[in-house]
Design a protein around this motif. Structure first.
Motif, PDB file in Angstrom:
ATOM      1  N   GLU A 135       0.849  -1.195   0.000  1.00 55.93           N
ATOM      2  CA  GLU A 135       0.000   0.000   0.000  1.00 55.93           C
ATOM      3  C   GLU A 135       0.887   1.248   0.000  1.00 55.93           C
ATOM      4  OE1 GLU A 135      -3.149   0.098   2.958  1.00 55.93           O
ATOM      5  OE2 GLU A 135      -4.251   1.574   1.765  1.00 55.93           O
ATOM      6  N   HIS A 159       3.237   3.284   2.445  1.00 54.01           N
ATOM      7  CA  HIS A 159       4.549   2.752   2.822  1.00 54.01           C
ATOM      8  C   HIS A 159       5.450   2.523   1.607  1.00 54.01           C
ATOM      9  CE1 HIS A 159       2.558   2.309   6.575  1.00 54.01           C
ATOM     10  NE2 HIS A 159       1.666   1.502   6.036  1.00 54.01           N
ATOM     11  N   HIS A 218      -3.233  -6.093   6.292  1.00 52.79           N
ATOM     12  CA  HIS A 218      -4.582  -6.357   5.877  1.00 52.79           C
ATOM     13  C   HIS A 218      -4.709  -6.616   4.389  1.00 52.79           C
ATOM     14  CE1 HIS A 218      -5.130  -2.031   4.384  1.00 52.79           C
ATOM     15  NE2 HIS A 218      -3.911  -2.120   4.861  1.00 52.79           N
ATOM     16  N   ASP A 220       1.509  -2.721   9.224  1.00 56.08           N
ATOM     17  CA  ASP A 220       0.254  -2.137   9.722  1.00 56.08           C
ATOM     18  C   ASP A 220      -0.238  -2.841  10.996  1.00 56.08           C
ATOM     19  OD1 ASP A 220      -0.045  -0.215   7.772  1.00 56.08           O
ATOM     20  OD2 ASP A 220      -1.398  -1.405   6.526  1.00 56.08           O
ATOM     21  N   HIS A 241       2.703   2.531  11.603  1.00 57.09           N
ATOM     22  CA  HIS A 241       1.996   3.765  11.971  1.00 57.09           C
ATOM     23  C   HIS A 241       2.012   3.894  13.492  1.00 57.09           C
ATOM     24  CE1 HIS A 241       0.146   4.353   7.979  1.00 57.09           C
ATOM     25  NE2 HIS A 241      -0.210   3.084   7.998  1.00 57.09           N
TER      26      HIS A 241
HETATM   27 FE1  FEO Z   1      -2.142  -0.763   4.637  1.00 57.19          FE
HETATM   28 FE2  FEO Z   1      -0.553   1.646   6.295  1.00 57.19          FE
HETATM   29  O1  FEO Z   1      -1.100   0.735   4.811  1.00 57.19           O
END
Ligand code: FEO
Length: 394
Positions: free
Chosen positions: A81, A84, A146, A165, A222
């Motif tokens: 994603e 990142h 995810h 994540d 995060h």
């Molecule tokens: Fe699933 Fe922080 O990206």
């Protein structure tokens, strides 16, 4: 932003996004977020673990310059994603010698999303390791936390789990490690509810997987790092394995107060019976708060007026979202008012095929609620309380 040293040769080089208020054009970010990127300098090789959202690429580049990084051997991409991976093309321009290490599935997604040339990749299998000299990294495949391509990494010598994540939180903070546990618990639960809850079975497996690693620090992609890993592991354990609680979530819309009167009556009838209720007016609700409430709830009651022969569009949106998040609900019902007719209940129940719930007798009434309607709501409250007792939620 200065790079921050975590351990000898291990640096935080991520970016803190204080001002972002929406993610994926869907998820509210009341506390901002961070895009955590880490640099590991071994005695022989140097690896960058993830990059940052492209909007903050300059922060990462500045940190790498401040650390005097002239040569990069690896960019480890835990997850494709773009928050990142999105700056990988720019990092590859700066360090054309670097190879991107990821899972085979992640490689195909990165080629699709970022048009990275195939020859730039090294793919790794589950439990494979690489050596940076005096530091060794193990790759842990963790699909569906995810996305299907995700992996975690474990730095053996320093006992650091880079968890992507998984186990993270959307929080902008200058604290490198969790300082305010209450704030992080709230942010991490919101994150779990919005992003991880649909994959609860996989989360359970991955929690089991990481429990086999002796971990001093969990470094997610995060939010602040966990130097007391049991805090976030126990919280995830509760959310992913816990049984539903004696809670009804009641999202609703009312156009002319009939549905609101029904909601107020039902909330009172349930609380008289010892059932907790979380009521959300969908005209003003933070969807993240609704998602968090769904983590623990046993029952959802959807309140809606009938408009154009079906539920109010805000109610339809919340119902579709609840279905997509797949909380561990056991019961559902619908209450609301109409003026002349429609197929509100049929439409709403067709929107929740992923919720494995028993549908309790809905209460749809014509116009303002009267005595017989309040009696029907009383019966619904009794039914819910009895179901919660039978399942030992009370
Ligand atoms: Fe699933 Fe922080 O990206």
């Amino acid at each position: 932003m200065q790079p921050r040293e975590i351990r000898d040769g291990i640096y935080y080089v991520g970016a803190i996004d204080w001002d972002r208020r929406m993610f994926d054009a869907l998820i509210p970010l009341p506390d901002g977020t961070s895009y955590n990127s880490y640099l590991i300098k071994g005695s022989e090789k140097t690896a960058l673990l993830d990059t940052v959202d492209p909007s903050m690429e300059h922060v990462l580049m500045d940190s790498l310059d401040q650390l005097g990084i002239k040569h990069l051997d690896y960019i480890i991409a835990h997850h494709a994603e773009q928050d990142h991976s999105g700056s990988i093309p720019q990092v590859l321009k700066k360090y054309p010698e670097a190879k991107v290490i990821c899972t085979p599935k992640c490689k195909t997604i990165l080629i699709d999303l970022l048009v990275i040339p195939e020859e730039k990749f090294i793919t790794v299998s589950d439990k494979e390791t690489i050596s940076l000299g005096d530091k060794n990294i193990e790759f842990i495949h963790a699909p569906w936390v995810h996305w299907p391509e995700t992996m975690l990494t474990y730095l053996k010598e320093d006992r650091i789990l880079f968890s992507c994540d998984f186990l993270g939180s959307h929080q902008a903070t200058t604290d490198l490690y969790v300082c305010d546990r209450g704030q992080t618990y709230e942010a991490a639960k919101r994150y779990y509810a919005e992003i991880m809850m649909p994959f609860r079975a996989q989360i359970q497996k991955n929690l089991d997987k990481v429990s086999h690693y002796d971990t001093d620090i969990i470094a997610p992609s995060h939010g602040p790092l966990h130097d007391q890993p049991e805090f976030i592991l126990e919280a995830y354990h509760e959310w992913a394995f816990g049984e539903p609680k004696n809670i009804v979530v009641l999202p609703y819309i009312s156009m002319h107060n009939s549905t609101r009167k029904m909601v107020e009556y039902l909330v009172s009838a349930l609380s008289r019976r010892g059932v907790s209720v979380k009521q959300f007016d969908l005209s003003a609700t933070d969807i993240g708060k609704l998602a968090m409430a769904l983590v623990d709830a046993a029952t959802i009651v959807i309140g809606t007026p009938t408009i154009l022969a079906g539920p109010h569009p805000n109610v339809a949106y919340a119902t579709i979202l609840a279905n997509a998040l797949r909380p561990n609900l056991k019961f559902a019902s619908v209450i609301g008012s109409y003026s002349w007719g429609g197929k509100t209940v049929e439409q709403l129940t067709s929107m929740i095929p992923s919720l494995k719930v028993e549908l309790l007798e809905p209460v749809l009434i014509k116009g303002l609620p009267g005595k017989a309607d309040f009696e029907a709501l009383e019966k619904l409250a009794e039914n819910i309380a009895n179901k919660h007792k039978e399942q030992c939620f009370i």
